[in-house]
Scaffold this motif. Structure first.
Motif, PDB file in Angstrom:
ATOM      1  N   MET A   1       0.837  -1.192   0.000  1.00  0.00           N
ATOM      2  CA  MET A   1       0.000   0.000   0.000  1.00  0.00           C
ATOM      3  C   MET A   1       0.874   1.245   0.000  1.00  0.00           C
ATOM      4  N   GLU A   3      -0.029   4.196  -0.361  1.00  0.00           N
ATOM      5  CA  GLU A   3      -0.715   5.292   0.326  1.00  0.00           C
ATOM      6  C   GLU A   3      -0.264   5.425   1.769  1.00  0.00           C
ATOM      7  N   LEU A  14      -4.149   2.984   7.341  1.00  0.00           N
ATOM      8  CA  LEU A  14      -3.624   1.983   6.415  1.00  0.00           C
ATOM      9  C   LEU A  14      -2.362   1.331   6.983  1.00  0.00           C
ATOM     10  N   HIS A  39     -11.882  -1.102   7.742  1.00  0.00           N
ATOM     11  CA  HIS A  39     -11.412  -0.656   6.428  1.00  0.00           C
ATOM     12  C   HIS A  39     -12.458  -0.949   5.352  1.00  0.00           C
ATOM     13  N   TYR A  79     -11.572   8.703   3.479  1.00  0.00           N
ATOM     14  CA  TYR A  79     -11.426   7.801   2.329  1.00  0.00           C
ATOM     15  C   TYR A  79     -12.100   8.370   1.085  1.00  0.00           C
ATOM     16  N   ASP A 154     -12.388   0.848  -4.236  1.00  0.00           N
ATOM     17  CA  ASP A 154     -11.308  -0.137  -4.210  1.00  0.00           C
ATOM     18  C   ASP A 154     -10.207   0.277  -3.246  1.00  0.00           C
ATOM     19  N   ARG A 155     -10.002   1.569  -3.121  1.00  0.00           N
ATOM     20  CA  ARG A 155      -8.948   2.095  -2.247  1.00  0.00           C
ATOM     21  C   ARG A 155      -9.338   3.510  -1.839  1.00  0.00           C
TER      22      ARG A 155
END
Length: 526
Positions: A1, A3, A14, A39, A79, A154-155
């Motif tokens: 990840m 991010e 995350l 999450h 998010y 998705d993310r």
């Protein structure tokens, strides 16, 4: 990840997800939710918010108390790429409406209490998108947003350094709350410093004592989540036997206002060695007395105790002092623990009574990367910022003294602002609200020091009323923490030689009323 290393505040979560996906991100009584579960739910809610907005949503208000909806909702808003606005569901509707308008809130996430408040807050046909999980049936109606699996992200959406992460509101002397935006860049700098200073890990369990509209709650959540640790919401009932609560939950990190020490003492919870599970103990929001720090240290003998300081405008806290029984007492002033040294990357400037820089004592001004870019309403910034030496400084309104080794000691306020159990209160806002109470002609609110904190006392003229009547009127405009407990009717307010209200005289009377010593200039540190 990738991010995880970016500036976005939610990158903290995350990191925790990567380190401990199946560890509880938070506990609520006997219930818990793992990082993986939170999450996935946050991605689902974020997708619903973006679908309702047709893209990046306008600021998202989280109208919920400490709980699953609030914790997940804050993360979902981040998010979704939105600005998050934590809101207290028990605040008066008129005050919350002011915040919604000032922040430009375009969607709400609510729990059951927040949902129950919506009819009075917005009306039946408001049309504002509302994401109301199963625990918030009262929010059903116009504007309800469904969280559909096919809309899940998705993310998380990325965020830039200059993008606003959240907006918090502080008390304002004009009679309305002031919105303070905090950027992802400010929080990134802040939490990187905390990571370097503390050894938090996935084995830690953090207390969560603060309401989510109080910036110290961000410390709890994102310090814990950045380490893969767990957060435990602390209910008021826990103070009846705090040692048992801490032992049962395995708390290792404690953070609260200093008032919690006095409450724990009164409940018999500060016996030597009574809090053995704690590794770290933090206090902020009020002046921390040396006596209280000593008592807590004896109870939490294995814990490092720190006094933290910082206004909302400087991103949660901007100084820290590590308690040492000998050194702290010597450096402290008037029995109050020093507020410590500034975080790396920041500069301090002391301004004397003449408006010029002072060497040892004056108003604390701070410049650096944790500083807010400004208030939502630029007019609220009048007199709060100083442009000097090519830098922009925030004038804290706190009078401090340099006491050696870069340490700062808190001396008091320079204005009519005080801290009451962590609440930052502009006394002028209370006076403004009192002016609208039936029969009140003039009113002045002052603070009086007590052993366990600060109490607000009102002196007013006009038609005499019972304290219950005045408090009932104020509850329509002010949150619970700003409602004074004592009201004194006067035929006329005392005036000084300049024919202005003589506040020192009223402060002395207030001290007599609460059985406390006359307060020093200003209120409590925060």
């Amino acid at each position: 990840m990738n991010e995880m290393n970016g500036p976005a505040l939610h990158a903290r979560f995350l990191r925790g997800l990567s380190a401990a996906p199946d560890r509880p991100a938070f506990y609520l009584g006997a219930r818990s939710a793992t990082y993986r579960e939170v999450h996935e739910r946050a991605l689902l809610w974020a997708g619903a918010l973006r679908r309702a907005a047709g893209g990046t949503p306008a600021p998202v208000g989280v109208l919920a108390g400490k709980g699953e909806t609030a914790y997940t909702g804050i993360l979902a808003g981040l998010y979704a790429g939105a600005v998050v606005v934590p809101l207290h569901p028990m605040f008066p509707a008129a005050r919350t409406r002011q915040m919604l308008k000032a922040a430009g809130v375009g969607a709400l996430i609510t729990d059951e209490r927040g949902g129950a408040a919506l009819p009075e807050l917005l009306g039946a046909d408001h049309g504002l998108p509302v994401l109301a999980p199963a625990e918030a049936p009262g929010a059903a109606g116009a504007g309800t947003v469904a969280a559909r699996p096919e809309d899940a992200l998705d993310r998380p959406c990325p965020a830039g350094t200059d993008d606003t992460a959240y907006v918090l509101f502080t008390s304002g002397s004009t009679g309305r709350p002031k919105g303070v935006p905090i950027t992802h860049g400010s929080t990134h700098h802040y939490f990187r410093l905390l990571d370097a200073r503390y050894d938090f890990s996935s084995r830690d369990v953090f207390s969560q004592t603060f309401d989510l509209n109080f910036d110290c709650a961000m410390f709890d959540l994102f310090c814990a989540w950045g380490a893969g640790a767990s957060v435990v919401a602390v209910p008021p009932s826990a103070y009846r036997d705090l040692p048992a609560f801490c032992a049962e939950r395995g708390l290792t990190v404690w953070f609260a206002t200093p008032s919690a020490i006095g409450l724990t003492r009164r409940m018999g919870g500060l016996a030597p060695g009574s809090l053995p599970s704690l590794r770290w103990s933090f206090f902020a929001g009020e002046a921390l007395r040396c006596r209280d720090a000593e008592d807590w240290q004896r109870a939490a003998a294995g814990s490092v105790v720190e006094n933290l300081y910082g206004p909302t405008e400087l991103t949660v806290t901007v100084t820290a002092h590590r308690w040492d029984p000998d050194a702290s007492r010597k450096l402290g002033v008037n029995g109050v623990v020093p507020i410590g040294t500034l975080h790396d990357g920041h500069e301090e400037l002391l301004i004397g009574a003449d408006g010029e820089p002072a060497e040892t004592e004056g108003e604390l001004c701070v410049a650096g990367p944790q500083l807010t870019p400004g208030y939502l309403d630029p007019e609220d910034g009048a007199g709060r910022f100083l442009d000097r030496d090519g830098r922009r400084w925030y004038r804290t309104g706190d009078r401090v003294r340099r006491v050696g080794g870069g340490e700062l000691a808190y001396l008091g306020r320079l204005d009519a602002q005080v801290q009451v159990q962590g609440w930052r209160v502009e006394l002028g806002e209370i006076d403004h609200a009192l002016a609208g109470c039936p029969g009140v002609e003039s009113a002045v609110t002052v603070s009086a020091a007590r052993e366990d904190g600060v109490e607000l006392v009102v002196f007013y003229t006009g038609r005499p009323a019972t304290p219950a009547e005045l408090a009932r009127s104020l509850r329509e405009l002010l949150p619970h923490g700003m409602i004074p407990r004592r009201y004194q009717h006067l035929d006329e307010l005392p005036l000084n030689a300049n024919r202005k209200v003589d506040r020192p005289v009223l402060a002395a009377r207030a001290a007599e009323l609460v059985g406390a010593a006359a307060p020093t200039r200003g209120g409590a540190a925060g």
